[in-house]
Design an enzyme around this catalytic site. Structure first.
Site, PDB file in Angstrom:
ATOM      1  CB  SER A   1      -0.931   0.022   1.212  1.00 31.00           C
ATOM      2  OG  SER A   1      -1.829  -1.053   1.197  1.00 31.00           O
ATOM      3  CG  ASP A   2       3.397   2.620   3.331  1.00 29.55           C
ATOM      4  OD1 ASP A   2       2.492   3.469   3.394  1.00 29.55           O
ATOM      5  OD2 ASP A   2       3.925   2.127   4.336  1.00 29.55           O
TER       6      ASP A   2
END
Length: 384
Positions: free
Chosen positions: A176-177
Site C-alpha cells: 500500500s505504501d
C-alpha cells in the site's frame, strides 16, 4: 549523462515509506532531492533495525536505505521560527514538495500548500496521507497494515478459512505504501508537465486507502460487475486454471498456463495429452468450472519431477513457470544479475536499482542514502 529530471529541485518533508519512496524515485530520475529531518532523530526508519549497514564509524538501518538513495539530508526543527524560515527558503526555490503529515499538520508551521504557494506560485505540492484531505476519515493516521486490511487486500490474500493455515494475510512487503509512492510520482510528473505548459503549480492529494482500493484491479472490477465479494483462495487465480503454486519432488513452483494452447503443451509435456482434449478441461472457462477435479490431477503430476526438471521441460515447450525463490536465490539468479538489479552505491553500500531502463537518459545511482544532517551546511551555503 544527466537524468530526465536534471535541474528539478525537490523538497522532501516526508518520512517512513510512501513519501520517501516517491522522493527517491524522483532522485533516481535525476532530481536534486533535499530531505528535511528532525535534529537528533531524523526519519523514524533510521531506528528501524536491525539490520544496520556499517558505514565507517556510523551505522545506517537497512530500512532507511530502502527509500532514501540519492538524497541530501538537512536537519531543521520546524517547530521553531528559524526552522520554519529555513524550510520556506528551500520551498521558495523548489519545484516539488513531498509531505506525509496528518491533514492540517503543517498549517500551524506555515508550511502547508496555501502558505508555500504564496511564496512559490509554481510549486507542485504532493500530500500523502492514509485517507486523503477530505472525507470522514481525513484526520485519521494510516499505516500500511491497517490500509491492507481496510482496503480489502487482506480479504483476498491467504488461504481460505477452511484449510490449514487459512485466514487473512498481509502482503510480504508494504505494498500500500509502495503503490502510493509510485502513484504520487506519477501525479507529480503529470503536474510537472502541466506547469511546463501553463506555468501553474498545484496541490496533489494522494491517499493510501484510495490507492489500495484502486490496485485491487480485476478483483475490484469483478466485484462491481458480479456483486459478489471475492474470497481468499491461496495462490490460485480466480479466473485462470491452472495458475498457481504446486508441490514438486523437492519443493514448490509456479505453473501458469494462461491460455488453452499453453495448457495443451503442459499436458503433452507431462505425458497426459488426453487431459487437454477432455471437454471439461479443453477451454479455460471449463477448467475454471471444473477446478476442483483438475487441480488434484495436476498436483499429482507435478510431484513426479523436481522443480528444476519441470522448469527445463516446460520452458522447452513454452509453458510459463518458475521456481519460488528465497532472496538468496533471487540475487544469485542469472537474469537478475544480467539486468543489474543489485547495486553497490559509492562502491560499498548495497541497494536495489530502480527498474526503469531509459535509452536516452539512463538512470544513474551514485549517491548513497545520507547520514542525518550530512548536507545541512552545503545547502545553507547554497541558500546564502
Amino acid at each position: 549523462m544527466a537524468g530526465p529530471l536534471e535541474g528539478i529541485k525537490v523538497l522532501d518533508l516526508s518520512r517512513v515509506l510512501a513519501g520517501p519512496w516517491a522522493a527517491q524515485t524522483l532522485a533516481d530520475l535525476g532530481a536534486d532531492v533535499v530531505k528535511v529531518e528532525r535534529p537528533g532523530a531524523g526519519d523514524d526508519t533510521r531506528q528501524w533495525g536491525p539490520p544496520y549497514f556499517k558505514d565507517g564509524n556510523r551505522e545506517i538501518s537497512a530500512y532507511f536505505m530502502t527509500a532514501n538513495r540519492g538524497k541530501r539530508s538537512v536537519t531543521a526543527d520546524m517547530r521553531t521560527p528559524e526552522g520554519q524560515e529555513f524550510i520556506k527558503k528551500l520551498a521558495a526555490r523548489a519545484d516539488i514538495v513531498v509531505e506525509n503529515f496528518k491533514v492540517g499538520g503543517l498549517e500551524k508551521y506555515g508550511l502547508d500548500y496555501t502558505s508555500l504557494k504564496a511564496i512559490n506560485p509554481g510549486l507542485i505540492y504532493c500530500s500523502i496521507t492514509g485517507f486523503g484531505q477530505t472525507g470522514p476519515y481525513a484526520k485519521r493516521a494510516g499505516y500500511d497494515l491497517i490500509i491492507q486490511a481496510m482496503g480489502g487486500l487482506m480479504s483476498i490474500t491467504g488461504e481460505p478459512d477452511d484449510v490449514p493455515g487459512g485466514g487473512p494475510q498481509r502482503a510480504g512487503v508494504a505494498v500500500s505504501d509502495l503503490f502510493t509512492g509510485l502513484y504520487s510520482t506519477i501525479g507529480i510528473l503529470g503536474a510537472l508537465h502541466h506547469r511546463n505548459v501553463s506555468g501553474e503549480g498545484q496541490h496533489i492529494d494522494v491517499a493510501l486507502l484510495d490507492t489500495q482500493v484502486a490496485m485491487l484491479a480485476n478483483q475490484a472490477s469483478s466485484y462491481l460487475v458480479s456483486g459478489t465479494p471475492p474470497e481468499r483462495q491461496g495462490n490460485s487465480h480466480p479466473s485462470i486454471v491452472p495458475y498457481q503454486s504446486f508441490a514438486t519432488k523437492d519443493g514448490h513452483m509456479i505453473l501458469a498456463a494462461g491460455n488453452d494452447s499453453q495448457f495443451k503443451h503442459f499436458c503433452e509435456a507431462a505425458g497426459m495429452p488426453d487431459l487437454a482434449s477432455d471437454e471439461r478441461y479443453s477451454t479455460n472457462p471449463n477448467r475454471v468450472a471444473h477446478r476442483a477435479e483438475l487441480v488434484p490431477i495436476v498436483a499429482s503430476i507435478m510431484k513426479g519431477k523436481t522443480t528444476e526438471e519441470w522448469i527445463t521441460v516446460l520452458e522447452g515447450v513454452g509453458v510459463p513457470c518458475g521456481a519460488i525463490n528465497k532472496l538468496d536465490a533471487v540475487f544469485a539468479n542469472e537474469q537478475v544479475k544480467a539486468r543489474g538489479v543489485e547495486l553497490l552505491l559509492e562502491d560499498k553500500m548495497p541497494s536495489v536499482a530502480n527498474p526503469i531502463k531509459m535509452s536516452g537518459t539512463p538512470l544513474e545511482f551514485t549517491k548513497a542514502p545520507p547520514h542525518l544532517g550530512a548536507d545541512t551546511e552545503d545547502v545553507m551555503k547554497e541558500l546564502g
